[in-house]
Design an enzyme around this catalytic site. Structure first.
Site, short mmCIF file in Angstrom:
data_model
loop_
_atom_site.label_atom_id
_atom_site.label_comp_id
_atom_site.label_asym_id
_atom_site.label_seq_id
_atom_site.Cartn_x
_atom_site.Cartn_y
_atom_site.Cartn_z
N ASP A 265 92.27 42.45 91.68
CA ASP A 265 90.95 41.93 91.32
C ASP A 265 90.18 42.90 90.43
O ASP A 265 89.36 42.48 89.61
CB ASP A 265 90.15 41.64 92.59
N THR B 59 94.33 42.76 97.02
CA THR B 59 93.74 41.54 97.61
C THR B 59 94.12 40.30 96.80
O THR B 59 94.38 39.25 97.35
CB THR B 59 92.20 41.66 97.66
N1 LIG Z 1 95.82 53.64 84.72
C1 LIG Z 1 94.84 53.56 85.60
N2 LIG Z 1 94.48 54.61 86.35
C2 LIG Z 1 93.52 54.51 87.26
N3 LIG Z 1 92.80 53.41 87.49
C3 LIG Z 1 93.10 52.33 86.79
C4 LIG Z 1 94.13 52.34 85.81
N4 LIG Z 1 94.22 51.12 85.27
C5 LIG Z 1 93.27 50.36 85.87
N5 LIG Z 1 92.60 51.09 86.79
C6 LIG Z 1 91.52 50.67 87.70
O1 LIG Z 1 92.08 50.49 88.99
C7 LIG Z 1 91.28 49.60 89.73
C8 LIG Z 1 92.08 48.89 90.80
O2 LIG Z 1 93.17 48.27 90.23
P1 LIG Z 1 93.72 46.85 90.63
O3 LIG Z 1 92.65 45.89 90.74
O4 LIG Z 1 94.82 46.53 89.67
O5 LIG Z 1 94.42 47.13 92.01
P2 LIG Z 1 93.96 47.15 93.53
O6 LIG Z 1 92.71 47.90 93.70
O7 LIG Z 1 95.13 47.55 94.31
O8 LIG Z 1 93.74 45.64 93.85
P3 LIG Z 1 92.49 44.84 94.34
O9 LIG Z 1 91.42 45.04 93.31
O10 LIG Z 1 93.05 43.46 94.43
O11 LIG Z 1 92.10 45.40 95.67
C9 LIG Z 1 90.69 48.66 88.71
O12 LIG Z 1 89.33 48.50 88.97
C10 LIG Z 1 90.92 49.34 87.37
O13 LIG Z 1 89.70 49.55 86.69
C1 LIG Z 2 89.69 40.19 113.96
C2 LIG Z 2 90.23 39.99 112.62
C3 LIG Z 2 89.27 40.36 111.57
C4 LIG Z 2 89.82 39.98 110.24
C5 LIG Z 2 88.75 39.99 109.24
C6 LIG Z 2 89.19 39.28 108.04
C7 LIG Z 2 88.05 39.02 107.10
C8 LIG Z 2 88.63 38.72 105.78
C9 LIG Z 2 87.61 38.32 104.78
C10 LIG Z 2 88.20 38.49 103.43
C11 LIG Z 2 87.19 38.27 102.40
C12 LIG Z 2 87.71 38.67 101.07
C13 LIG Z 2 86.64 38.55 100.05
C14 LIG Z 2 87.13 39.07 98.74
C15 LIG Z 2 86.69 40.17 98.20
C16 LIG Z 2 87.20 40.66 96.90
O1 LIG Z 2 86.30 40.33 95.90
C17 LIG Z 2 87.32 42.17 96.92
C18 LIG Z 2 88.04 42.64 95.67
O2 LIG Z 2 89.39 42.46 95.79
N1 LIG Z 2 88.06 42.60 98.06
C19 LIG Z 2 87.53 43.37 98.98
C20 LIG Z 2 88.41 43.72 100.12
O3 LIG Z 2 86.41 43.80 98.93
#
Ligand SMILES: Nc1ncnc2c1ncn2[C@@H]1O[C@H](COP(=O)(O)OP(=O)(O)OP(=O)(O)O)[C@@H](O)[C@H]1O
Ligand SMILES: CCCCCCCCCCCCC/C=C/[C@@H](O)[C@H](CO)NC(C)=O
Ligand SMILES: [Ca+2]
Length: 573
Positions: free
Chosen positions: A188, A232
């Site tokens: 994300d 995520t």
């Molecule tokens: N080469 C890089 N080195 C460090 N950070 C980077 C690089 N390329 C992108 N990013 C940053 O890394 C952050 C997280 O990356 P990404 O969203 O792909 O993975 P994630 O954090 O594992 O996944 P999610 O956002 O779904 O939790 C992004 O906000 C992006 O700005």
């Molecule tokens: C007892 C069990 C508890 C489980 C709790 C689960 C709650 C899950 C709710 C998930 C919501 C996700 C919303 C998404 C957020 C994204 O925008 C963001 C970026 O990837 N993710 C996070 C983790 O902030």
């Protein structure tokens, strides 16, 4: 072979069985013919879902020809698996009665593809985050995505990122002539970079100020594609119902187009960030702040931090003001789901773009129009909250298959505001747990949800100043310790455990580390969970911590377009 203006038909063989192949209108189908000339089972593929047509018998992965004659051709198309949300590449090899018939079929099918699928991309700009999620971005792209692009005749320019915000800056500044879309391989956070690049660039070119919270932003033509490789993958999951790289690739190839609402977050009259998924204060903000300290854990950091923050049992005072959306159109508790071809979303287009000029594809941005979406009476609610969240879409993800707000719409110009008031730990656990089941998380006495067009959040007067002072002091102490650590060993500041990580990885995270230090200097991010003062949390905006507490948010209906089509209902082939 029979060809008229609407139908092409001939006998073909698949293995040793005879079939009648028929191209008629939007569909190509083949029907088995038994020994008594009776028609048996038919397989039908929409032309818009054909991925490619190749002469000969061609294998999927290698695209190499196996032993064949010049009577054969191979058709590649979208195949639905299981309940239909997961797509894979279907392949059927046809043998024709003559070479002439084979050539007619390949020509006719390619022509039909151009006619019925005019919006397919030809050239794409791809950004791979090598460190997102389980760090499999490069492998996912080269083994699963690139061969499919090649098969479909799509050329791509690939950028493997070396730092955070590189993809966003590239889109904002570089020449994008010839690209039909931008793709991220990551999570994300990577999607958010593309989102900011595409929206920013479109507004620059249209001469629209992103900072003015009342302006109507120019909708973006450049499509965004998401190949999930993050922790995520909420944007991917909520727009496709699954996070699978091959499914995403096939949606990109066939040029699917899904409009998406975007929320702009402002601090006073300055744009802070855009969000499509969640702008969350309290629990979700604390979880993110805590999880940033445990990045080395990978995707598990959210579960660990969620548990730690839950144990802290915090609630926060706040003043929430919102502008309700028209409750006659839809409601967050109407138990409907936004599915592919959603009526609520398609009917919203006229309301959102009343001055759209289809002949020039231009949107007027006059002031009366922007203000009409902001008309109505604001409602004010004050209290102590476990969390306040705003989501433009369901925000479903593998952890929560129904999402934060299961009935939210992808493209209706509204967001759902969820307020969870202070409650006992068991009550809040029930609320959280319901995100993982089909039980209604809004059917609890301490939870309220509203469909809204805009939201403002502020700290209650009096209490705010006092608490902010205490918070500043706490943050100062925290910064001092961080700065000392930074001097000793800069890598440790952000990553905690760095043993065994590559220099390139560290360089990337260092930039995020210094961004975090900047936020800390402003007194906001990453203060260890239970040492925080009681009354101020942070905002989690699609996985990024915001540097302000008092923010205002506004939904911009259908501002961007994804290579997606929303979640399909079960349609097995
Ligand atoms: N080469 C890089 N080195 C460090 N950070 C980077 C690089 N390329 C992108 N990013 C940053 O890394 C952050 C997280 O990356 P990404 O969203 O792909 O993975 P994630 O954090 O594992 O996944 P999610 O956002 O779904 O939790 C992004 O906000 C992006 O700005
Ligand atoms: C007892 C069990 C508890 C489980 C709790 C689960 C709650 C899950 C709710 C998930 C919501 C996700 C919303 C998404 C957020 C994204 O925008 C963001 C970026 O990837 N993710 C996070 C983790 O902030
Ligand atoms: Ca919406």
């Amino acid at each position: 072979m029979e060809i008229d203006s609407v139908r092409v038909e001939s006998s073909v063989w698949i293995g040793n069985k005879r079939y009648k192949a028929l191209l008629s209108g939007w569909y190509f189908s083949w029907t088995e013919i038994d020994k008594r000339n009776r028609e048996r089972k038919t397989i039908s593929v929409p032309v818009s879902e054909v991925i490619g047509v190749k002469e000969g018998r061609v294998e999927i992965q290698t695209q190499k020809k196996v032993e064949d004659t010049d009577l054969d051709f191979t058709l590649f198309y979208v195949k639905r698996n299981g309940h239909g949300l997961s797509w894979s590449l279907g392949r059927t090899q046809f043998c024709c009665p003559s070479r002439g018939v084979r050539d007619q079929w390949t020509t006719q099918l390619r022509t039909a593809l151009k006619t019925h699928s005019p919006s397919r991309p030809h050239r794409l700009l791809v950004f791979i985050n090598p460190f997102g999620g389980k760090k499999r971005g490069k492998q996912i792209f080269h083994s699963l995505v690139a061969p499919l692009f090649e098969l479909a005749g799509i050329s791509s320019h690939v950028v493997v990122t070396e730092r955070a915000n590189q993809a966003r800056d590239y889109i904002l500044k570089k020449d994008l002539t010839g690209f039909n879309g931008v793709i991220c391989v990551g999570g994300d956070g990577m999607f958010s970079e593309l989102l900011h690049g595409v929206i920013g660039r479109t507004q620059q070119e249209a001469g629209v100020s992103e900072h003015d919270p009342t302006v109507m932003l120019q909708p973006c033509d450049l499509h965004i594609g998401v190949i999930p490789a993050g922790s995520t993958d909420c944007v991917c999951f909520a727009t496709m119902g699954i996070n699978d790289p091959v499914t995403s690739t096939l949606h990109i190839i066939i040029g699917d187009s899904q409009p998406l609402d975007v929320c702009s977050v402002h601090y006073q009259n300055t744009l802070v960030r855009y969000s499509v998924s969640m702008v969350g204060y309290g629990f979700y903000g604390d979880v993110l702040a805590e999880s940033e300290r445990h990045r080395w854990m990978g995707p598990l950091r959210y579960d660990y931090s969620g548990f730690m923050v839950y144990l802290c049992n915090r609630s926060y005072p706040g003043l929430v003001q919102y502008l309700p959306a028209d409750s006659h159109i839809s409601s967050p508790r109407d138990k409907t789901r936004c599915l592919s071809g959603c009526r609520v979303c398609s009917e919203s287009k006229e309301r959102l773009f009343p001055h759209f000029d289809s002949s020039s594809s231009l949107y007027s941005t006059n002031v009366s129009q922007c203000n009409s979406e902001l008309e109505g009476e604001w409602v004010t609610i004050e209290g102590r909250f476990k969390c306040v969240s705003l989501t433009c879409m369901s925000s479903s993800c593998p952890r929560s298959p129904e999402g934060l707000s299961p009935s939210a719409h992808l493209a209706d110009g509204t967001a759902d505001l969820i307020m969870v008031r202070e409650t006992n730990p068991l009550g809040f656990l029930t609320f959280l747990h319901r995100h993982t089941t089909k039980q209604d998380q809004f059917d609890l006495p301490f939870v309220e949800v509203h469909r809204v067009k805009a939201v403002r959040f502020s700290l209650p007067p009096g209490e705010a100043e006092e608490e902010e002072e205490e918070y500043e002091k706490q943050a100062d102490r925290e910064i001092q310790t961080s700065a000392e650590r930074e001097l000793e060993d800069p890598e440790k500041l952000f990553c905690g455990n760095i043993a065994g990580q590559s220099q390139q990885h560290l360089a990337g995270w260092k930039e995020r580390g210094s961004e975090t230090s900047r936020l800390k200097r402003q007194g906001f991010a990453c203060v260890p969970c239970c040492t925080k003062p009681r009354s101020v949390s942070v905002w989690n905006c699609d996985g990024e911590i915001l540097p302000h507490t008092e923010i205002s948010c506004r939904v911009h209906g259908q501002l961007v377009r994804l290579f997606a089509r929303g979640i399909e209902t079960s349609t097995m082939q």
